[in-house]
Write an enzyme that holds these catalytic residues in place. Sequence first.
Site, PDB file in Angstrom:
ATOM      1  N   ALA A 288      76.653 -12.125  55.191  1.00  0.00           N
ATOM      2  CA  ALA A 288      75.773 -12.612  54.128  1.00  0.00           C
ATOM      3  C   ALA A 288      76.100 -14.062  53.839  1.00  0.00           C
ATOM      4  O   ALA A 288      77.215 -14.531  54.093  1.00  0.00           O
ATOM      5  CB  ALA A 288      75.959 -11.777  52.864  1.00  0.00           C
ATOM      6  N   ASP A 289      75.139 -14.794  53.300  1.00  0.00           N
ATOM      7  CA  ASP A 289      75.440 -16.128  52.803  1.00  0.00           C
ATOM      8  C   ASP A 289      76.109 -15.989  51.434  1.00  0.00           C
ATOM      9  O   ASP A 289      76.202 -14.903  50.866  1.00  0.00           O
ATOM     10  CB  ASP A 289      74.171 -16.974  52.730  1.00  0.00           C
ATOM     11  CG  ASP A 289      74.458 -18.471  52.828  1.00  0.00           C
ATOM     12  OD1 ASP A 289      75.601 -18.874  52.552  1.00  0.00           O
ATOM     13  OD2 ASP A 289      73.537 -19.227  53.168  1.00  0.00           O
ATOM     14  N   TYR A 290      76.546 -17.101  50.886  1.00  0.00           N
ATOM     15  CA  TYR A 290      77.364 -17.160  49.678  1.00  0.00           C
ATOM     16  C   TYR A 290      76.708 -16.380  48.530  1.00  0.00           C
ATOM     17  O   TYR A 290      75.659 -16.761  48.030  1.00  0.00           O
ATOM     18  CB  TYR A 290      77.534 -18.623  49.285  1.00  0.00           C
ATOM     19  CG  TYR A 290      78.761 -18.952  48.487  1.00  0.00           C
ATOM     20  CD1 TYR A 290      79.807 -19.667  49.048  1.00  0.00           C
ATOM     21  CD2 TYR A 290      78.869 -18.582  47.158  1.00  0.00           C
ATOM     22  CE1 TYR A 290      80.926 -20.006  48.310  1.00  0.00           C
ATOM     23  CE2 TYR A 290      79.990 -18.915  46.415  1.00  0.00           C
ATOM     24  CZ  TYR A 290      81.018 -19.619  46.999  1.00  0.00           C
ATOM     25  OH  TYR A 290      82.133 -19.960  46.262  1.00  0.00           O
TER      26      TYR A 290
END
Length: 764
Positions: A288-290
């Site tokens: 996942a991104d941040y």
Amino acid sequence: MKKILVAVPFILALILWSCNPNNDKAKSSSPYDIKVDSLMALMTLEEKIGQLNLPSAGDINTGLAQSTGIIAQIKDGQVGGLFNIRGVEKIRQTQQVAVDESRLGIPLLFAMDVIHGYKTVFPIPLGLSCTWDMDLIERTARIATQEATAEGIVWTFSPMVDIARDPRWGRIAEGSGEDAYLGSEVARAMVRGYQGDDLSANNTMMSCAKHFALYGAAEAGRDYNTVDMSRIRMYNDYLPPFKAAVEEGAGTLMASFNEIDGIPATGSRWLMTELLRDEWGFDGFVVADYTGVTEMIMHGMGDTATVAKLAISAGTDMDMVSEAYVNTLKQSVEDGSLSIEHIDRACRTILKAKYELGLFDDPYRYCDSSRSANEVFTSENRAEARSVAAQSFVLLKNENDILPLKKSGKIALIGPMADNVENMPGTWSVAGDFKTSVSVKMGIERLLGDQVEILHARGSNIYTDPDLEARVSTFGKPTRRDNRPEEVLIKEAVAVAMKADVILAAMGEASESAGESSSLTNIEMPDNQRRLLDALLKTGKPLVLVLFNGRPMALKWEQENVPAILDVWFGGTQAGEAIADVLFGDVNPSGKLTTTFPQNTGQIPLYYNHKMTGRPITDKWFQKFKTNYLDVSNEPVYPFGFGLSYATFDYGDIQLSSTDLSGGAELKVAVEITNSGDRDGKEVIQLYIRDMVGSITRPVKELRDFQKVEFKAGETKTVTFTITPDDLKFYNADLKHDWESGDFEIMVGGNSRDVKSAMVTWTK
């Protein structure tokens, strides 16, 4: 003693599992798969979930949360990797906690955003793509890898392969422009550069193609915004670079923030499993991104436990920062709302990556302090950065051959970017020491010494509005604002200019005017800088605009009024030296645009491979009841593929091996090109195809090949391309990748607008 006690059950489990005659997988799996499954047989549910957790070490914080108590989590087996931790000794010490103080001693992944170089910073990716040189681009990724791995990094969140056609979106700076074919070639080159041919070598690292998918099409060019498009557009225009990265062996992909078909990408099973794994055969892992997992709450997808289940079930294996997985997945398994198979699958892919990187064989293989001392920011790497930067610059205008400049006389160097070292590297240069960069002023001084006299004045700030300027003074990159009145700054600059033989105006955007969370509604030159430019032009002195930018800008006024424009993007560590090399003729510019430059912001989105409408204009402008504007034409200021040189290239007519082909035949396309100038130079020869009639509407042209060729002054070469039916394929209404019989226009030229063309008929 602890290591021995852990190793015994591990080896025993491996022997018993692999020798089980009823286990068919043991007979067919790779050694890594066998080792992974043997290790997983020893793991608790909490430890499996722990491998899916990726906290930030805290050097860079771009999202909504920051983990605390990381060391305790590592000891408890609750961390699979860390990012933004810097320094060999820090990484070694942290790895030692995982290996020596956690129950199973599973090593950590250490990651960083190594986007366009590590300590030696190369041009921003958009600038790199303008070299159109895949060997060069691969080499920059290789050097970045050599440096990053020398300081303990094993995983980079790069390349960003998002197609972007809206320059209001700041992250256009991080990608390779608007074209799927060129973007795919760059994606392959970057993956090769990072991963090499042996991922277990201590000077290669795992790549992460991002952001999967469609992120570059965010509505209104506003970062993190909604995306909505047809499957046909996805498959033909936005997904190909990701598919290319997967085919090249990218170890990981990163989920995008936007939604797809009403589901955030992080929770899209269609995207992460049906397309990526089932259709494309991807066998790495997705991160996942941040805080991307918990951000689905704000999308309206449910509470933390619900979005965590949605993401892991979709195929998003690792949770970056939000810690939704470690906080909720165990309970979801125990209450029967989530199958443990999803956790096992994700854990398996992450452990396999650690084996492939050689971390189980030697957890400290990337922690050799002697490498750090000898392989990072070397003179050889800086020389390469200087060369690459010069090849990324695009000469947009050169009226009366103002460039190259004479290496004598007085030069007025004016503008907010003339002597600002911190703003040379560009966005996402997180490992670089900005103060070691070379400014334009420094670069000219180093190249010419006392051969020229440099007269310097600031002339203007980046923006009139101090609050706006403050918003782009992030990550240690000050704009060095001068709070004197604008008229005072301009008067001072004009006085300096009047004493000089030529004016160099270093203007445009600041380093962080583009990048993540750096969207703009107006992409024209800031008003205050344009007023300075106008005042300098009125001196009557020859003037060169040295343009700094992280996106295509609307330069209609500049094109009409400024005699010479050199687009230098953000050139990296050695930007100033490279700029001097090109301005004074030591390097002949050869860059070509990979994005279209509009006349104004209102034309956006504007890209070369658009579809034809039922009411096309038959003249440039204006026709009532045709597809055009009342106030400006449909044309860009600079088209995709455009770029001038100090040489001049003349194209002959296209020569075809046949005009009537069938089946799997090959078509040879030849063009005679002459450098009619008096300087050696490089030209990017571009081949485009138009499918004249299709089962679905087709673009007016599509890039299908290119070659970057060097010509001596006066030299003529015949450049040949080979076209096969594979070059005619597209995704049709059934999302089948195929070609159709019919007529095709073949075009060759130095940009997407100025081409020679010929027709062929091709039948199955």
